[in-house]
Write a protein that holds these residues in place. Structure first.
Motif, PDB file in Angstrom:
ATOM      1  N   LYS A 210       0.587  -1.273  -0.141  1.00  0.00           N
ATOM      2  CA  LYS A 210       0.047   0.037  -0.092  1.00  0.00           C
ATOM      3  C   LYS A 210       0.936   1.173  -0.156  1.00  0.00           C
ATOM      4  N   ALA A 211       1.998   1.149   0.705  1.00  0.00           N
ATOM      5  CA  ALA A 211       2.765   2.425   0.841  1.00  0.00           C
ATOM      6  C   ALA A 211       3.497   2.625  -0.616  1.00  0.00           C
ATOM      7  N   ALA A 212       3.743   1.610  -1.493  1.00  0.00           N
ATOM      8  CA  ALA A 212       4.454   1.913  -2.709  1.00  0.00           C
ATOM      9  C   ALA A 212       3.933   3.220  -3.485  1.00  0.00           C
ATOM     10  N   LYS A 213       4.825   3.890  -3.972  1.00  0.00           N
ATOM     11  CA  LYS A 213       4.498   5.114  -4.735  1.00  0.00           C
ATOM     12  C   LYS A 213       5.536   5.345  -5.960  1.00  0.00           C
ATOM     13  N   GLY A 214       5.129   6.079  -7.058  1.00  0.00           N
ATOM     14  CA  GLY A 214       6.165   6.269  -7.809  1.00  0.00           C
ATOM     15  C   GLY A 214       6.440   4.884  -8.772  1.00  0.00           C
ATOM     16  N   ALA A 215       7.640   5.082  -8.911  1.00  0.00           N
ATOM     17  CA  ALA A 215       8.470   4.069  -9.443  1.00  0.00           C
ATOM     18  C   ALA A 215       8.392   2.746  -8.861  1.00  0.00           C
ATOM     19  N   ARG A 216       8.387   2.692  -7.790  1.00  0.00           N
ATOM     20  CA  ARG A 216       8.457   1.422  -6.772  1.00  0.00           C
ATOM     21  C   ARG A 216       6.800   0.974  -6.939  1.00  0.00           C
ATOM     22  N   PHE A 217       5.798   1.818  -7.046  1.00  0.00           N
ATOM     23  CA  PHE A 217       4.626   1.135  -7.261  1.00  0.00           C
ATOM     24  C   PHE A 217       4.449   0.463  -8.443  1.00  0.00           C
ATOM     25  N   HIS A 218       5.053   1.018  -9.606  1.00  0.00           N
ATOM     26  CA  HIS A 218       4.969   0.411 -11.038  1.00  0.00           C
ATOM     27  C   HIS A 218       5.544  -0.767 -11.077  1.00  0.00           C
ATOM     28  N   ARG A 219       7.015  -0.775 -10.150  1.00  0.00           N
ATOM     29  CA  ARG A 219       7.798  -2.066 -10.354  1.00  0.00           C
ATOM     30  C   ARG A 219       7.174  -3.061  -9.655  1.00  0.00           C
ATOM     31  N   GLU A 220       6.665  -2.858  -8.468  1.00  0.00           N
ATOM     32  CA  GLU A 220       5.932  -3.964  -7.695  1.00  0.00           C
ATOM     33  C   GLU A 220       4.685  -4.310  -8.523  1.00  0.00           C
ATOM     34  N   LEU A 221       3.825  -3.553  -9.200  1.00  0.00           N
ATOM     35  CA  LEU A 221       2.727  -4.025  -9.787  1.00  0.00           C
ATOM     36  C   LEU A 221       3.293  -4.873 -11.013  1.00  0.00           C
ATOM     37  N   HIS A 222       4.428  -4.491 -11.679  1.00  0.00           N
ATOM     38  CA  HIS A 222       4.824  -5.302 -12.901  1.00  0.00           C
ATOM     39  C   HIS A 222       5.391  -6.593 -12.453  1.00  0.00           C
ATOM     40  N   ALA A 225       2.174  -8.903 -10.913  1.00  0.00           N
ATOM     41  CA  ALA A 225       1.354  -9.307 -12.068  1.00  0.00           C
ATOM     42  C   ALA A 225       2.124 -10.240 -12.959  1.00  0.00           C
ATOM     43  N   GLY A 226       3.312 -10.071 -13.082  1.00  0.00           N
ATOM     44  CA  GLY A 226       4.221 -10.962 -13.937  1.00  0.00           C
ATOM     45  C   GLY A 226       4.309 -12.210 -13.411  1.00  0.00           C
ATOM     46  N   ILE A 227       4.601 -12.609 -12.060  1.00  0.00           N
ATOM     47  CA  ILE A 227       4.619 -13.759 -11.523  1.00  0.00           C
ATOM     48  C   ILE A 227       3.541 -14.442 -11.441  1.00  0.00           C
ATOM     49  N   TRP A 228       2.624 -13.931 -11.124  1.00  0.00           N
ATOM     50  CA  TRP A 228       1.131 -14.468 -10.966  1.00  0.00           C
ATOM     51  C   TRP A 228       0.549 -15.135 -12.223  1.00  0.00           C
ATOM     52  N   GLY A 229       1.007 -14.260 -13.349  1.00  0.00           N
ATOM     53  CA  GLY A 229       0.400 -14.761 -14.509  1.00  0.00           C
ATOM     54  C   GLY A 229       1.464 -15.407 -15.445  1.00  0.00           C
ATOM     55  N   LEU A 230       2.538 -15.714 -14.869  1.00  0.00           N
ATOM     56  CA  LEU A 230       3.713 -16.202 -15.769  1.00  0.00           C
ATOM     57  C   LEU A 230       3.617 -17.394 -16.448  1.00  0.00           C
ATOM     58  N   VAL A 231       2.878 -18.563 -15.711  1.00  0.00           N
ATOM     59  CA  VAL A 231       2.759 -19.836 -16.487  1.00  0.00           C
ATOM     60  C   VAL A 231       1.981 -19.964 -17.545  1.00  0.00           C
ATOM     61  N   VAL A 232       0.655 -19.397 -17.320  1.00  0.00           N
ATOM     62  CA  VAL A 232      -0.327 -19.116 -18.340  1.00  0.00           C
ATOM     63  C   VAL A 232       0.320 -18.251 -19.488  1.00  0.00           C
TER      64      VAL A 232
END
Length: 416
Positions: A210-222, A225-232
């Motif tokens: 929740k505290a992630a902001k700016g570039a850190r937020f985009h990096r964590e979301l990137h 999302a990548g690891i959860w959807g990686l297999v498919v």
């Protein structure tokens, strides 16, 4: 090595972001095609209301041909997928004559879309590498009435061509899509390497704080999302490469697993016409296939309509309501009136089973509704990666500029 991977991952993603985005979004639309057709196509109720029997395949094809543009040649029949549904007849679009040429070319040589005909005929996917005929006509098999789907086939057809060959109407388009699939697979693998967390940081690597902001937020979301959807994501990417380069992949699989020779893809085997003979029609071919089916309880799902006298008739049978992964395909010689090839997934060698699963896995079939939803969502991942990756690059770039400006200001102040 990590610095090099990060550089390649970033710049390959930035440079090829738009075509990868187009493939992902068009793939999501095509996975959801049945829902889109159900939403926009009115379902005939004659069969459900009256209990009347459906007309034969030949009669449905004749009714569709009357509604198609002049010169369009029927190429494939698709049976209704549910009681009261429509049958679909797909056509090879008649080729337009070039300016100044009064003579039309033979049907089936189309390179560009042909105008939709009267009575609901619509333009659909077509062209070399497109894998589908150019015009579809939807027929109520009970009343033989044409069911109109204004613009839907043209729209779905455009997405098929975008996803299949990036709207490039020759083999190079399909090859380009295959190479982009390789790039997408490589981005997934390098993304996994770059995501790999340090000891003690595994939990944080799967979430967005929740505290992630700016570039850190985009990096964590990137990363999350990548690891959860990686297999498919990797399954869809790799199977897309296999669909684009079927002979190459089949040769590779055949070198490792037992594999029987068979007609590739949607191609049908060649047959020998009998001089003075009369070939079996599509209804007789379907009856021959049903009688020769190695499994009982199957129903007609689709049948090809020969484009030349030396082509077999492809008949696809599947359980009522069953997925296409459980379907079997029988090739019927209309002159000899016998089955010349059977493709039964349950009886095939291991290599054929592997290659046979490529398209169902890519299109979200065969593993239930949850997998299908995941495949549809995987098509949205390139959009998310493009947004978060570009945002990270832009924010860091702006931060470096601001830092350089501050450093320059400090140096200037010290010099004064």
């Amino acid at each position: 090595m990590m610095r090099t991977l990060r550089f390649l991952h970033l710049w390959v993603g930035l440079i090829l972001g738009l075509p990868l985005l187009a493939l992902g979004l068009s793939g999501t639309v095509l996975v959801l095609e049945p829902e889109l057709r159900g939403l926009f196509t009115p379902s005939p109720t004659a069969a459900a209301d009256t209990g009347a029997a459906a007309h034969s395949v030949a009669e449905v094809v004749a009714a569709a041909t009357a509604a198609a543009p002049p010169g369009a040649k029927p190429a494939n029949y698709a049976a209704p997928t549910e009681p009261g549904g429509t049958a679909t007849v797909r056509f090879q679009a008649p080729r337009r004559a070039p300016p100044g040429d009064a003579g039309a070319r033979p049907a089936g040589e189309a390179r560009g879309p042909s105008p939709g005909g009267p009575g609901g005929a619509q333009r659909g996917p077509q062209g070399p590498g497109g894998g589908m005929p150019g015009i579809s006509v939807h027929i109520d098999p009970v009343t033989l009435a044409v069911v109109r789907t204004p613009g839907l086939d043209a729209t779905i057809g455009w997405f098929h061509r975008l996803h299949g060959n990036l709207l490039i109407q020759d083999r190079s388009g399909r090859d380009l899509v295959g190479y982009l699939g390789i790039v997408m697979s490589a981005l997934g693998i390098t993304g996994l390497v770059l995501w790999w967390p340090r000891p003690g940081q595994w939990r944080q690597a799967f979430i967005v704080r929740k505290a992630a902001k700016g570039a850190r937020f985009h990096r964590e979301l990137h990363g999350a999302a990548g690891i959860w959807g990686l297999v498919v994501f990797l399954v869809v990417s790799v199977t897309g490469v296999a669909i684009a380069f079927p002979q190459t992949i089949a040769a590779g699989v055949g070198s490792a697993l037992p594999m029987a020779a068979q007609t590739q893809g949607f191609a049908v085997p060649k047959v020998t016409p009998l001089e003075g003979g009369e070939p079996a029609g599509v209804d007789e071919a379907v009856a021959i296939a049903l009688a020769a089916s190695p499994r009982p309880g199957l129903a007609l799902r689709a049948a090809s309509l020969p484009q030349s006298p030396d082509q077999a008739i492809r008949v696809v049978l599947a359980p009522h309501g069953g997925a296409m992964t459980s379907a079997i395909t029988l090739m019927v010689d209309p002159w000899a009136r016998q089955v010349v090839e059977v493709r039964d997934p349950s009886a095939q060698p291991a290599g054929n089973k592997v290659t046979g699963w490529m398209r169902p896995l890519h299109e979200g079939e065969g593993l239930g509704p949850v997998y299908r939803v995941l495949v549809a969502l995987s098509g949205l991942l390139p959009l998310l990666f493009a947004i978060t990756g570009t945002s990270m690059w832009w924010i860091k770039r702006q931060n470096r500029k601001a830092g350089a400006a501050r450093a320059a200001a400090i140096l200037q102040s010290a010099a004064e």
